[in-house]
Design an enzyme around this catalytic site. Structure first.
Site, mmCIF file in Angstrom:
data_model
loop_
_atom_site.group_PDB
_atom_site.id
_atom_site.type_symbol
_atom_site.label_atom_id
_atom_site.label_comp_id
_atom_site.label_asym_id
_atom_site.label_seq_id
_atom_site.Cartn_x
_atom_site.Cartn_y
_atom_site.Cartn_z
ATOM 1 N N LYS A 1 -23.055 -55.416 -23.042
ATOM 2 C CA LYS A 1 -22.426 -55.988 -24.242
ATOM 3 C C LYS A 1 -23.029 -55.368 -25.477
ATOM 4 O O LYS A 1 -24.258 -55.243 -25.582
ATOM 5 C CB LYS A 1 -22.675 -57.512 -24.262
ATOM 6 C CG LYS A 1 -21.982 -58.220 -25.405
ATOM 7 C CD LYS A 1 -20.537 -58.507 -25.075
ATOM 8 C CE LYS A 1 -19.721 -58.961 -26.267
ATOM 9 N NZ LYS A 1 -19.270 -57.835 -27.126
ATOM 10 N N LYS B 1 -31.763 -58.870 -26.889
ATOM 11 C CA LYS B 1 -31.167 -59.910 -27.740
ATOM 12 C C LYS B 1 -30.403 -60.948 -26.917
ATOM 13 O O LYS B 1 -30.575 -62.158 -27.098
ATOM 14 C CB LYS B 1 -30.213 -59.210 -28.718
ATOM 15 C CG LYS B 1 -29.731 -60.025 -29.877
ATOM 16 C CD LYS B 1 -28.664 -59.260 -30.677
ATOM 17 C CE LYS B 1 -29.178 -57.982 -31.320
ATOM 18 N NZ LYS B 1 -28.164 -57.361 -32.212
ATOM 19 N N LYS C 1 -24.273 -50.217 -26.099
ATOM 20 C CA LYS C 1 -23.902 -49.899 -27.490
ATOM 21 C C LYS C 1 -23.082 -48.629 -27.491
ATOM 22 O O LYS C 1 -23.250 -47.779 -26.622
ATOM 23 C CB LYS C 1 -25.157 -49.679 -28.335
ATOM 24 C CG LYS C 1 -24.917 -49.817 -29.822
ATOM 25 C CD LYS C 1 -24.946 -51.272 -30.217
ATOM 26 C CE LYS C 1 -24.876 -51.490 -31.695
ATOM 27 N NZ LYS C 1 -25.297 -52.859 -32.031
ATOM 28 N N THR D 1 -22.681 -63.763 -37.211
ATOM 29 C CA THR D 1 -24.009 -63.136 -37.308
ATOM 30 C C THR D 1 -24.779 -63.815 -38.440
ATOM 31 O O THR D 1 -25.933 -64.235 -38.277
ATOM 32 C CB THR D 1 -23.884 -61.621 -37.597
ATOM 33 O OG1 THR D 1 -22.945 -61.063 -36.699
ATOM 34 C CG2 THR D 1 -25.220 -60.923 -37.462
ATOM 35 N N ASN E 1 -20.617 -56.726 -43.871
ATOM 36 C CA ASN E 1 -20.248 -58.027 -43.318
ATOM 37 C C ASN E 1 -21.464 -58.951 -43.217
ATOM 38 O O ASN E 1 -21.443 -60.095 -43.677
ATOM 39 C CB ASN E 1 -19.590 -57.791 -41.943
ATOM 40 C CG ASN E 1 -19.408 -59.065 -41.156
ATOM 41 O OD1 ASN E 1 -20.377 -59.649 -40.695
ATOM 42 N ND2 ASN E 1 -18.173 -59.503 -41.011
ATOM 43 N N SER F 1 -19.565 -63.494 -30.114
ATOM 44 C CA SER F 1 -18.789 -62.674 -29.180
ATOM 45 C C SER F 1 -18.708 -63.332 -27.809
ATOM 46 O O SER F 1 -17.665 -63.284 -27.146
ATOM 47 C CB SER F 1 -19.443 -61.295 -29.022
ATOM 48 O OG SER F 1 -19.113 -60.465 -30.103
HETATM 49 N N1 GLU Z 1 -22.965 -55.333 -33.288
HETATM 50 C C1 GLU Z 1 -23.501 -56.652 -33.167
HETATM 51 C C2 GLU Z 1 -24.975 -56.602 -32.822
HETATM 52 O O1 GLU Z 1 -25.642 -55.621 -33.082
HETATM 53 C C3 GLU Z 1 -22.687 -57.536 -32.263
HETATM 54 C C4 GLU Z 1 -22.529 -57.066 -30.852
HETATM 55 C C5 GLU Z 1 -21.530 -57.868 -30.034
HETATM 56 O O2 GLU Z 1 -20.983 -58.810 -30.542
HETATM 57 O O3 GLU Z 1 -21.355 -57.497 -28.880
HETATM 58 O O4 GLU Z 1 -25.535 -57.547 -32.372
#
Ligand code: GLU
Length: 426
Positions: free
Chosen positions: A68, A92, A104, A188, A219, A358
């Protein structure tokens, strides 16, 4: 590699290893991503030419659930950075206990130089190349820097066409009309604000007296500043990639008005304007470098990696740093800040509200239901507060900084999952 984000990530990981008992084989696996995908994406440009863009997906670890993590569009995206970001996603998701691993993606591109049509073709091209290795049970991408719900809308459409069926759970951070979550846009920031409130309670501070400087006005930076302002905190400085503004007499600024000015004038560097009335007396311009070192109570880096380094860590005046960006503090700076008694709430906790949102979106799509915004908040708030409390208690127990504490929790959870799944009977 000088300033390698992945090397920084591994240094943080290794620091925490001394507090956990885990198999050497698991450590070895966690130091490397499970899979790296590098693709070339041909895009038909509006002028009739064809350009090829470099795209990435790093699938780091999926012991706790599907890979994810977001997809970043940036001219400086490189594999080492995407690896670090994928590693941090793994950690995380484990810190907040949601059933995902980490991944990623990225494309080396300056999206501001593409037309909407070119951007759409590039986004669909990324999905075409990655289709065999992603999906709701495999790897679920989302937005990251310079990607947004519109991009996710194109991507989920492309995925669904290739799959021959509606597959909303293949991406998160989508527009509401195609299965997006009411509340993902600012989740976030919401998550970060719940964490800040919990910390403020622990330290017995008074919100209205807390001066906050925010670096980054995308954002995450925008919504974090706005929600804190709405909750009665004092926003005293805001910047974007080109510069920022600072209040000269400690006067609170309204991020919604700053955003309006930015949209109208394209810059937040300049006077502070309310409607057509500009106030050049109470606010002056500030560089990003100055913002990091200015007197304030909470500093919120919400832009790029590697902003607080060995060079400026000694000059930071904030007592608390809340990392809404991924990887803004270099490991040697971390040690310095800890010695100076500065509390750093790490990215892997502070900005985990994004991926938690998410997760709720993914659940909503798999249930075929629609969550209301208050359902999202009702789930997000306890998740973030409890995660913070667990990290805080672990830090107290081991007498370590909050980042190391978060790593301790995550490493244990990931290693348990790996051990449970891959028992090898001799
Ligand atoms: N890009 C965001 C992060 O760095 C969200 C990633 C997601 O929702 O999968 O945490």
């Amino acid at each position: 590699m000088a300033g390698s984000p992945f090397r920084s990530a591994l240094a943080q990981f290794e620091k925490a290893l001394q507090y956990v008992e885990i198999d050497a084989g698991i450590v070895e696996q966690l130091k490397k991503p499970a899979r790296l995908a590098e693709v070339n994406i041909p895009v038909a440009m509006d002028d009739g030419s064809m350009k090829v863009f470099l795209g990435y997906r790093v699938q780091y670890n999926d012991a706790r659930g599907p890979f994810k993590g977001g997809i970043r569009y940036h001219p400086q995206v490189h594999l080492d950075e995407v690896k670090a970001l994928a590693f941090w996603m793994t950690i995380k998701c484990a810190v907040v206990g949601i059933p995902f691993g980490g991944g990623k993606g990225g494309v080396k591109v300056d999206p501001r130089r593409l037309s909407a049509g070119e951007l759409e073709r590039l986004s669909r091209g990324w999905v075409q190349k990655m289709f065999p290795i992603i999906g709701p049970d495999v790897d679920v991408p989302a937005p990251d820097m310079y990607t947004n719900s519109t991009v996710m809308g194109w991507m989920v459409d492309e995925y669904s066409k290739l799959a021959g069926k509606h597959t909303p759970a293949a991406f998160t951070g989508k527009p509401i009309e195609v299965g997006g979550l009411d509340g993902r846009e600012d989740s976030t920031a919401q998550g970060g604000v719940f964490v800040i409130k919990e910390l403020v309670k622990k330290l017995k501070l008074t919100p209205s007296k807390i001066r906050i400087a925010v670096q980054g006005f995308g954002n995450v930076g925008y919504y974090t500043a706005k929600l804190l302002h709405d909750a009665g905190y004092k926003i005293v400085a805001i910047s974007d990639s080109r510069g920022g503004i600072v209040s000269v007499n400690g006067k609170d600024m309204d991020p919604a008005v700053v955003m309006k000015t930015k949209k109208e004038k394209g810059l937040i560097d300049g006077c502070y304007c309310v409607g057509t009335v500009c106030d050049c007396e109470n606010y002056k311009t500030i560089t990003n470098k100055q913002l990091l070192e200015m007197p304030c109570d909470i500093l919120i880096p919400a832009a790029m990696e590697n902003q607080i380094t060995n060079v400026n860590a000694g000059r930071i005046k904030a007592k608390i740093i809340v990392e809404m960006a991924n990887g803004p503090t270099a490991p040697d700076a971390d040690t310095k800040l800890f010695k100076r008694g500065i509390t750093v709430v790490p990215d892997i906790l502070a900005n985990a509200g994004g991926v938690s949102g998410s997760y709720f979106e993914w659940v909503q799509n798999r249930e075929g239901s629609r969550w209301k915004n208050h359902d999202v908040i009702a789930k997000l708030e306890p998740l973030m507060r409890e995660s913070f409390d667990t990290v805080w208690a672990t830090a107290r127990k081991h007498e370590v900084d909050l980042r190391t504490a978060a790593y301790i929790i995550a490493i244990k959870r990931i290693s348990e999952a790996m051990k449970t799944r891959e028992k090898i009977y001799k």
